[in-house]
Design an enzyme around this catalytic site. Structure first.
Site, short mmCIF file in Angstrom:
data_model
loop_
_atom_site.label_atom_id
_atom_site.label_comp_id
_atom_site.label_asym_id
_atom_site.label_seq_id
_atom_site.Cartn_x
_atom_site.Cartn_y
_atom_site.Cartn_z
N GLU A 4 -10.57 -2.36 38.88
CA GLU A 4 -10.73 -3.01 37.59
C GLU A 4 -9.91 -4.29 37.54
O GLU A 4 -8.83 -4.38 38.12
CB GLU A 4 -10.32 -2.07 36.46
N CYS A 9 -5.62 -10.33 35.02
CA CYS A 9 -4.80 -9.24 35.56
C CYS A 9 -5.58 -8.63 36.72
O CYS A 9 -6.67 -8.07 36.52
CB CYS A 9 -4.53 -8.21 34.46
N CYS A 45 -3.81 4.08 43.45
CA CYS A 45 -2.40 3.70 43.58
C CYS A 45 -1.67 4.72 44.43
O CYS A 45 -2.02 5.91 44.44
CB CYS A 45 -1.75 3.61 42.19
N CYS A 56 3.13 7.19 38.31
CA CYS A 56 3.93 7.00 37.11
C CYS A 56 3.31 7.81 35.97
O CYS A 56 2.08 7.77 35.77
CB CYS A 56 3.98 5.52 36.73
N CYS A 116 0.84 6.20 33.43
CA CYS A 116 -0.20 5.29 33.94
C CYS A 116 -1.42 6.04 34.42
O CYS A 116 -1.34 6.92 35.29
CB CYS A 116 0.37 4.44 35.08
#
Length: 354
Positions: free
Chosen positions: A94, A109, A116, A120, A123
């Site tokens: 994205e 962004c 990932c 976290c 997130c």
């Protein structure tokens, strides 16, 4: 895409010069190719009319000039636009276009990984399966494709999308150099921001290389022990070591560093947390703190009220002695705000694009 054929996008000028030489093309042609890709934003080799037809045909035969493929788009009521792109079969990312209210600042962004490597707690990206680092051309092409779609040019680029940028250090920095190069996209170094959840080895490499870009660290908890419950990276790169690197950054590069702080009620917004955060700010000195209300709810945590945010921010502004900015949450209604990039709402919902 034929793996044995080099990709033109994502290459530096020197790499294009070497490629031209290897193909029997005059090295000076590399600058024309470089300008065509990054300045003129050409989308087809046929558009490179400064090159002879013979050279263009040779490039078509011996190289590839690919694009990441647009999947879906959502448009927020605040003007933020979120896109999914297929970078390879079965691999989606994205990218978010964030215009300021006055229209003067236009930020893209961008993502650096598919999924990932971290987890976290606040997130959504960490819930996705990690499927690898993006190649430099796939990072660069996010900007090229978004600008083409919105028919505008970015004023700022932030590496704050999906993934941990410093776990893909070399591709990320190579992309940043292309964005910054005056013969490339020509953005000022202060308009490019690299972020990290706290990869100390990557921060130290950034300092050693004297990289000129803005730098942001996702802090999110000021307590060395409690931070691990919010950010698992703290177990490998403890807060004390992270803050040592932050101080080294400000001292050796003589530049300000940014701390990002997601505000989570009953987790990191208590008075003791605020006092610890103030001490950190004072110890680093050349820093600013961007506070961001929690945007996700899958952990059972809740978003802070305006009153809670106001009280927390007021305390920091009164005590910290550094700039405190409330970044709000642009694009929250389309799952495009901080911590929300997980392909949610785009795959299963129709685009509200007009």
């Amino acid at each position: 895409m034929k793996e044995e054929h080099p990709v033109l996008k994502g290459k530096t000028l020197s790499e294009l010069q070497a490629l031209c030489t290897s193909l029997g093309i005059e090295a000076y042609r590399a600058k024309q190719i470089y300008a065509g890709i990054y300045k003129s934003r050409y989308t087809s080799l046929d558009q490179f009319t400064t090159l002879s037809k013979e050279i263009r045909e040779l490039l078509k035969e011996k190289t590839v000039f690919p694009e990441i493929k647009l999947g879906r788009e959502l448009i927020s009521k605040d003007g933020t636009r979120k896109f999914t792109f297929d970078v390879e079969p079965g691999k989606e990312i994205e990218t978010v276009w964030i215009p300021s209210a006055d229209g003067e600042r236009k930020t893209i962004c961008i993502s650096s990984q598919v999924g990932c490597t971290l987890n976290c707690s606040f997130c959504a990206t960490g819930l996705l399966e990690y499927k690898g680092n993006l190649q430099t051309w796939q990072i660069v092409d996010q900007v090229l494709q978004v600008e083409k779609i919105v028919q505008d040019r970015a004023t700022n680029i932030v590496f704050m999308g999906m993934g941990e940028p410093l776990h893909n250090y070399f591709s990320v920095m190579k992309a940043a150099h292309i964005f910054h190069d005056m013969d490339g996209m020509g953005l000022g170094a202060k308009r490019i921001t690299i972020s990290t959840a706290g990869v100390v080895t990557g921060i130290n490499r950034f300092i050693d290389n004297k990289e000129p870009y803005n730098f942001a660290i996702s802090l999110n908890h000021p307590n060395p022990n409690a931070r691990s419950s919010v950010m698992d990276i703290n177990k490998k790169h403890p807060l004390e070591k992270l803050l040592e690197s932050a101080r080294r950054f400000t001292q050796e590069l003589d530049r300000m560093i940014t701390f990002e702080y997601v505000m989570i009620p009953d987790v990191n917004m208590g008075k003791e947390n605020a006092e610890r955060l103030v001490r950190i700010a004072r110890s680093v000195n050349k820093c600013k703190i961007n506070v961001i209300p929690l945007n996700t709810d899958f952990t059972g945590w809740r978003r802070p009220t305006e009153e809670e945010v106001g009280e927390f921010v007021s305390y920091l502004r009164a005590k910290a002695g550094v700039p405190i900015l409330n970044r709000q949450s642009p694009g929250r209604d389309i799952n495009g705000a901080c911590g929300m990039l997980a392909l949610k709402g785009v795959r299963n919902e129709g685009s509200n694009k007009n």
